[in-house]
Design an enzyme around this catalytic site. Structure first.
Site, mmCIF file in Angstrom:
data_model
loop_
_atom_site.group_PDB
_atom_site.id
_atom_site.type_symbol
_atom_site.label_atom_id
_atom_site.label_comp_id
_atom_site.label_asym_id
_atom_site.label_seq_id
_atom_site.Cartn_x
_atom_site.Cartn_y
_atom_site.Cartn_z
ATOM 1 N N GLU A 112 38.304 34.508 35.500
ATOM 2 C CA GLU A 112 37.627 33.321 34.905
ATOM 3 C C GLU A 112 36.408 33.841 34.153
ATOM 4 O OE1 GLU A 112 38.058 29.906 38.262
ATOM 5 O OE2 GLU A 112 37.180 31.709 39.125
ATOM 6 N N GLU A 132 43.370 33.483 44.373
ATOM 7 C CA GLU A 132 42.452 32.822 45.554
ATOM 8 C C GLU A 132 43.441 32.245 46.432
ATOM 9 O OE1 GLU A 132 39.849 32.947 41.853
ATOM 10 O OE2 GLU A 132 41.846 32.683 42.411
#
Length: 261
Positions: A112, A132
């Site tokens: 990210e 995740e």
């Protein structure tokens, strides 16, 4: 800027290099590290002499493996700084270019962070992913929003739902990576991009970045073209000394002397 425990900041010419410096932990980000990064990017943003920022990781294994889950499990909790994860993912007003020099794993929050940069230069050994779901959580640092905008819906869905990693070569094929560097050549490749950016007038570079990003918020191309003159850096460069200098230097067949105004 205060002393940093988890990152290093170096300046050479107009280039600031921010290095995540926890190689023993795959440069994973602790709560305190978010605030160090915030301070580093704040300093870069307000320093008129610094025109390009390079973000990279210490060591050869990882750019950043995301959040330090061990720190979280140990109860080390602290709110994100003003500009969100890593002090960058919600820094929407930064018109200076930021380059991710990805030297290894870029996973979760590390991916990210790279996605929040304007360019990604990756070593051949780099890989990217949003794992995740494998630890029962969701990519909350902008990855799910940026990824679909940068590589399209189906490819973004594939990465987000499967938790698969992709190689630097796959990232280049998908349009996610700007250049893949051969072993040992990442720093040189990144430096070439910085040198090319620094050749341009500072306000023109800022206006180009801001216009691209603002255009994403416009409903259609016609509206974007109609509104671009109102974008702050677009208007500033149009009336700048550097714009006149660029034309004069071209006519006189000499390198321009940019003033950034």
């Amino acid at each position: 800027m205060p002393a940093m425990d988890f990152i290093t900041v170096e300046r050479h010419g107009g280039v600031t290099t921010v290095t995540l410096n926890r190689p023993q932990a795959m440069n994973s980000i602790t709560p305190d590290m978010h605030h160090e990064l915030q301070a580093a990017f704040d300093d870069f943003a307000t320093d008129d002499g610094q025109r390009v920022c390079v973000v990279t990781g210490a060591g050869e294994k990882a750019f950043c493996a995301g959040s330090d889950l061990k720190a979280m499990a140990a109860g080390q909790v602290r709110p994100y700084p003003k500009n969100g994860y890593a002090g960058l993912i919600e820094r929407f007003d930064l018109a200076k270019p930021v380059i991710a020099a990805v030297n290894g794993l870029a996973l979760g929050g590390g991916f990210e962070l790279a996605l929040a940069c304007d360019l990604i230069i990756a070593a051949e050994t780099a890989s990217f992913g949003l794992p995740e779901p494998l630890v029962g959580t969701v990519a909350l640092g902008g990855g799910l929003h940026r990824l679909q905008r940068q590589i399209g819906l189906k490819q973004a869905m594939g990465l987000a739902l499967s938790s698969r990693r992709i190689s630097a070569a796959d990232g280049l094929r998908l349009g996610l990576v700007n250049e893949v560097a051969a072993p040992g050549e990442l720093a040189a490749a990144t430096e070439r991009w910085c040198e090319d950016i620094l050749k341009g007038a500072p306000l023109a570079v800022a206006a180009s970045k801001q216009t691209i990003m603002r255009s994403l918020d416009e409903p259609d191309l016609a509206t974007a073209l109609q509104n671009q003159a109102t974008y702050p850096y677009f208007a500033a460069q149009a009336a700048s000394e550097d714009r006149a200098e660029g034309a004069q230097a071209f006519a006189e067949k000499r390198p321009p002397a940019w003033k950034g105004r």
